[in-house]
Scaffold this motif. Structure first.
Motif, PDB file in Angstrom:
ATOM      1  N   ILE A 520      42.647  27.993  50.228  1.00 58.60           N
ATOM      2  CA  ILE A 520      43.941  28.587  49.894  1.00 58.60           C
ATOM      3  C   ILE A 520      43.699  29.715  48.901  1.00 58.60           C
ATOM      4  O   ILE A 520      43.055  29.514  47.862  1.00 58.60           O
ATOM      5  N   VAL A 521      44.214  30.896  49.207  1.00 60.43           N
ATOM      6  CA  VAL A 521      44.030  32.079  48.364  1.00 60.43           C
ATOM      7  C   VAL A 521      45.403  32.597  47.964  1.00 60.43           C
ATOM      8  O   VAL A 521      46.320  32.688  48.796  1.00 60.43           O
ATOM      9  N   ASP A 522      45.575  32.945  46.678  1.00 66.33           N
ATOM     10  CA  ASP A 522      46.870  33.462  46.241  1.00 66.33           C
ATOM     11  C   ASP A 522      46.979  34.954  46.528  1.00 66.33           C
ATOM     12  O   ASP A 522      46.057  35.578  47.066  1.00 66.33           O
ATOM     13  N   ARG A 523      48.092  35.548  46.126  1.00 63.03           N
ATOM     14  CA  ARG A 523      48.366  36.951  46.473  1.00 63.03           C
ATOM     15  C   ARG A 523      47.422  37.929  45.771  1.00 63.03           C
ATOM     16  O   ARG A 523      47.244  39.050  46.230  1.00 63.03           O
ATOM     17  N   GLN A 524      46.797  37.481  44.681  1.00 61.93           N
ATOM     18  CA  GLN A 524      45.843  38.355  43.994  1.00 61.93           C
ATOM     19  C   GLN A 524      44.418  38.179  44.528  1.00 61.93           C
ATOM     20  O   GLN A 524      43.498  38.848  44.066  1.00 61.93           O
ATOM     21  N   GLY A 525      44.243  37.261  45.479  1.00 63.24           N
ATOM     22  CA  GLY A 525      42.908  37.027  46.011  1.00 63.24           C
ATOM     23  C   GLY A 525      42.151  35.925  45.308  1.00 63.24           C
ATOM     24  O   GLY A 525      40.969  35.683  45.610  1.00 63.24           O
ATOM     25  N   ASN A 526      42.792  35.227  44.390  1.00 72.94           N
ATOM     26  CA  ASN A 526      42.149  34.113  43.695  1.00 72.94           C
ATOM     27  C   ASN A 526      42.145  32.873  44.588  1.00 72.94           C
ATOM     28  O   ASN A 526      43.152  32.554  45.223  1.00 72.94           O
ATOM     29  N   VAL A 527      41.028  32.185  44.626  1.00 71.61           N
ATOM     30  CA  VAL A 527      40.916  30.968  45.441  1.00 71.61           C
ATOM     31  C   VAL A 527      41.526  29.804  44.656  1.00 71.61           C
ATOM     32  O   VAL A 527      41.008  29.407  43.604  1.00 71.61           O
ATOM     33  N   LEU A 528      42.620  29.257  45.161  1.00 70.63           N
ATOM     34  CA  LEU A 528      43.290  28.133  44.516  1.00 70.63           C
ATOM     35  C   LEU A 528      42.683  26.801  44.927  1.00 70.63           C
ATOM     36  O   LEU A 528      42.718  25.827  44.170  1.00 70.63           O
ATOM     37  N   TYR A 529      42.151  26.764  46.158  1.00 73.57           N
ATOM     38  CA  TYR A 529      41.560  25.514  46.657  1.00 73.57           C
ATOM     39  C   TYR A 529      40.515  25.859  47.706  1.00 73.57           C
ATOM     40  O   TYR A 529      40.711  26.767  48.518  1.00 73.57           O
ATOM     41  N   ALA A 530      39.407  25.143  47.683  1.00 76.39           N
ATOM     42  CA  ALA A 530      38.381  25.292  48.711  1.00 76.39           C
ATOM     43  C   ALA A 530      37.830  23.907  49.024  1.00 76.39           C
ATOM     44  O   ALA A 530      37.453  23.156  48.114  1.00 76.39           O
ATOM     45  N   HIS A 531      37.818  23.564  50.308  1.00 79.54           N
ATOM     46  CA  HIS A 531      37.312  22.259  50.708  1.00 79.54           C
ATOM     47  C   HIS A 531      35.804  22.180  50.461  1.00 79.54           C
ATOM     48  O   HIS A 531      35.055  23.097  50.804  1.00 79.54           O
ATOM     49  N   GLU A 532      35.391  21.102  49.844  1.00 81.54           N
ATOM     50  CA  GLU A 532      33.975  20.881  49.592  1.00 81.54           C
ATOM     51  C   GLU A 532      33.458  19.845  50.576  1.00 81.54           C
ATOM     52  O   GLU A 532      33.980  18.729  50.652  1.00 81.54           O
ATOM     53  N   LEU A 533      32.439  20.218  51.341  1.00 81.61           N
ATOM     54  CA  LEU A 533      31.869  19.316  52.329  1.00 81.61           C
ATOM     55  C   LEU A 533      31.019  18.269  51.620  1.00 81.61           C
ATOM     56  O   LEU A 533      30.019  18.592  50.979  1.00 81.61           O
TER      57      LEU A 533
END
Length: 783
Positions: A520-533
């Motif tokens: 999930i990326v916000d409007r500024q391009g910051n990653v709010l969430y990234a799935h970790e395998l």
């Protein structure tokens, strides 16, 4: 006469102009008046409660969020309040910028936030043009009005607007203000900002708009409803013409070009964003974002605002090709189901497919669709149904973890009586499918024939609590009660959990949590969430390999034959509950693990002629065959040798009583007469000790009911007496035959059968089949 009309026209314009000029003069005097000027100066210099840099910002605008598939293509849009897409000033055409400035604020790059001369100029221009060609408030004032102070008409509000406009001009550059304005202003038809307007009216990007489109957008700003080109085309044409004329006066275009742009047709319909139909997958993504704080944190209200107004980019695991293949397989199989005779039971299918070595969910079919609100319930992720024999895999896996091996043997004889302390009933009584008598076989073979009594015994050996623990570690998330019938799948599960749990075997015992959202990326391009395998070993590699080997054999020789794939090795298990109210097929390859469920979506209703090896296996095979086309053929790894010689697993508290009688399966041909096989007590000792066919036997009568029950809970009637075979009556051209050497003719044969006539001294047909055919056997215990 013409001069008279021209003079009257000027007089009329002057009459209209005078009030506007008076209003403009009053406004100027009001602002210039010393007391008012002092108040405005005070407002401008004193800090106001409102923080302009926070409130007048692109970050505060409500914009829609986008949902992307695994290929980064848009599959849905989440928006609730305003349809807005943010766009940089460099990505807006020069025509739009010049036109909006020309109409709304000609001196935009010259003033410091307020332009009093614009009020007089706007009044003169608007009256001369016969409509609105220029606005009185600056673009900076309009931005403050839209985002901070609102539209309320009062002197105090106007002073606030003017003071804040001057402050904003000191805190923010002109291009930044213009960019904010063009992303904020409303253009009608739900479109906020120039990019959304370009999409709604022409299906274009803001960078592609020319003078004609720009003139219409500028015309809409003053009154989006009155000048709506779709609902009020005549007004829109007149207002656009006024704007085009203004552009020609200012030298942006020639009069000839203005005439050509005036002939450009208006939009006649709204351009909707082309998206796939609403899907169960996207609905699952949305609900996870709203319900689970691990993705966006905050309160439920905060998450709602982010999802629908926050301009998020939500990247998912969705595979559109796999989804299409799944939907096609389910649809084709349901057509076949509906063409069959199943007691008029309406049924649907759910399907969940995921990658075993990542947990990425690739396709979901959650039910019949979104035609009605009540159908939005996702049977694949939310539905809880009994898995039947598909649950036997967890019993097998528990045994392997405890040191048993596939070649160990257990009795599958039935009916069987299982202790069920504290449960109802106690003891628990069960029968094999179709009342099959069962036999002592290996665990591999008991899976192949899906013996109920064998796995009830194995459940006693493994222990119900350890079986629950194994199922939970492998991925079953529903609560499982420790009841004696658990090995037969009496407790409810989710289809997606079954797919995930079976995927553990494909990875050699490592479980990966099913997931739908990659990033999930916000409007500024910051990653709010990234799935970790991250996988977790839940069973040993040896146990997983042995279980895979057993289920692979089941696909070739057992109940899963209809689900075989043309090239790719696969492993799987059928599941059928009591009275066929639920039917399953769950299986996997190294590439994908998939669960298919069939049943009534609303309640458990028995379906005639339905098992896991019928429609669910067919649907599973269809989908997986399509999905694996073009994929590399990968074999399952070879398993380690068994550690010892196979053993016979014996129990002292599980009993088989009497002589079980197999109930013949109902043939598809309604004209075929089905034998009526019943248990008979021939020596009057209270225990049934023989099985006879009532259609070819006489001398026996009902005398009670067995303590055992067939699948579904119906009691087995008992018969008493001495059976006497009935001589068959044959048609012309046929002759009677004693097929079992009991001294009574029990079948009829005719010429060409290959059997000698009765008076032939070499006649000895015995128990062989007629016409050289193999004896009919129920090779598929769940078919």
């Amino acid at each position: 006469m013409r001069d008279l009309l021209r003079w009257l026209s000027h007089l009329l314009r002057l009459a209209v102009l005078m009030p506007m000029l008076a209003l403009a003069l009053a406004a100027t005097l009001f602002v210039a008046w010393p007391p008012t000027a002092d108040v405005l100066k005070s407002w401008e210099s004193t800090p106001v409660e409102v923080n302009l840099t926070e409130n007048v910002s692109l970050n505060e605008l409500a914009i829609r969020s986008y949902v992307y598939d695994a290929n980064r293509r848009i599959i849905d849009v989440f928006s609730y309040v305003e349809n807005r897409v943010l766009v940089d000033l460099d990505d807006i055409s020069e025509e739009v910028k010049h036109t909006v400035i020309a109409i709304e604020d000609e001196n935009f790059y010259l003033h410091t936030g307020i332009d009093l001369s614009a009020v007089f100029r706007a009044g003169l221009e608007n009256v001369g043009a016969g409509g609105i060609t220029q606005g009185g408030s600056t673009i900076t004032q309009q931005l403050i009005k839209n985002l901070v102070v609102g539209n309320k008409v009062e002197a105090e509000r106007k002073l606030q607007e003017m003071a804040m406009a001057k402050r904003l001009e000191r805190e923010m550059g002109k291009d930044e203000i213009l960019n904010l304005y063009l992303n904020t202003v409303y253009f009608g038809q739900g479109a906020y900002g120039v990019q959304a307007a370009a999409e709604v009216y022409w299906g274009l990007d803001a960078a592609d708009l020319g003078w004609g489109e720009s003139a219409l957008l500028a015309a809409l700003i003053s009154n989006p409803s009155s000048y709506d080109p779709i609902n009020n085309p005549l007004r829109a044409l007149r207002q656009r013409r006024i704007v085009l004329n203004r552009l020609a006066v200012l030298g942006y275009i020639t009069e000839e070009q203005a005439d050509l742009f005036h002939l450009q047709p208006l939009p006649t319909a709204v351009n909707e964003i082309e998206l796939p139909p609403k899907s169960y997958f996207v609905e699952e993504v949305k609900q996870q974002l709203l319900d689970d704080p691990k993705y966006l944190g905050g309160s439920p209200e905060d998450r709602f605002n982010l999802v629908f107004n926050g301009g998020l980019s939500i990247y998912t695991t969705f595979d559109p090709v796999a989804q299409r293949q799944a939907e096609e397989a389910v649809a084709a199989t349901l057509v076949e189901y509906n063409e069959g005779e199943h007691g008029g039971v309406e049924a649907t299918m759910a399907l969940a497919a995921l990658e075993p070595d990542t947990g990425a969910v690739r396709a979901v079919v959650g039910g019949p669709g979104f035609a009605q609100d009540e159908e939005e319930f996702n049977l694949a992720t939310q539905g809880s149904r009994q898995p039947g024999s598909a649950f036997k895999t967890f019993v097998m896996m528990t045994l392997f973890e405890q040191g048993y091996q596939p070649s160990d043997r257990i009795s599958g004889r039935g009916p069987c009586q299982i202790p069920n302390p504290g449960g109802v009933p106690d003891p628990y009584v069960a029968n094999n499918f179709a009342s099959s008598p069962g036999e002592v076989q290996t665990i591999t073979d008991q899976i192949r024939v899906s013996s109920n009594c064998a796995f009830l015994r194995l459940g006693r050996v493994a222990g119900i609590e350890p079986v629950i623990d194994t199922a939970s570690k492998m991925g079953i998330t529903t609560e499982l009660e420790p009841v004696a019938s658990l090995p037969l799948g009496s407790e409810e599960v989710h289809p997606i959990d079954m797919a995930s749990a079976y995927g553990v075997m494909a990875t050699g015992g490592i479980r990966y949590e099913p997931y739908f959202i990659e990033r999930i990326v916000d409007r500024q391009g910051n990653v709010l969430y990234a799935h970790e395998l991250s996988g977790e070993r839940v069973v040993s590699e040896r146990s997983a390999c042995w279980a895979t080997d057993v289920l692979e054999n089941n696909m070739v020789n057992g109940t899963g034959r209809r689900a075989q794939l043309p090239l790719q090795t696969a492993a799987g298990k059928t599941g059928t509950t009591e009275e066929s109210a639920d039917a399953w097929f769950v299986g996997f390859t190294p590439h994908l693990a998939t669960a298919v469920w069939l049943g009534n979506p609303n309640e458990r209703i028995p379906m005639r002629k339905v098992t896991g090896s019928s429609y669910p296996a067919v649907a599973w095979g269809r989908f997986m065959t399509s999905h694996h086309e073009g994929l590399e053929v990968v074999d399952f790894p070879s398993c380690p040798n068994e550690l010892r010689i196979s053993e016979l697993i014996e129990l002292e508290d599980v009993f088989t009583v009497g002589v079980p009688c197999a109930t013949p399966l109902e043939p598809e041909d309604p004209e075929v007469i089905v034998p009526i096989i019943v248990p008979v007590d021939t020596d009057d000792d209270g225990t049934h000790d023989d099985c006879v066919d009532l259609l070819v036997t006489e001398g026996v009568e009902p005398c009670g009911f067995s303590e055992f029950a067939v699948e579904g809970g119906e009691p087995i009637p008992l018969y008493c007496g001495t059976p006497t075979p009935i001589e068959v009556e044959c048609l012309d051209g046929q002759f009677p035959l004693d097929s079992n050497d009991d001294g009574v003719s029990d079948t009829c044969v005719g010429p060409g059968s290959g059997a000698p006539p009765p008076d032939d001294p070499v006649s000895d047909v015995g128990s062989e089949s007629v016409d050289g055919a193999e004896p009919a056997t129920a090779t598929d215990p769940e078919a």
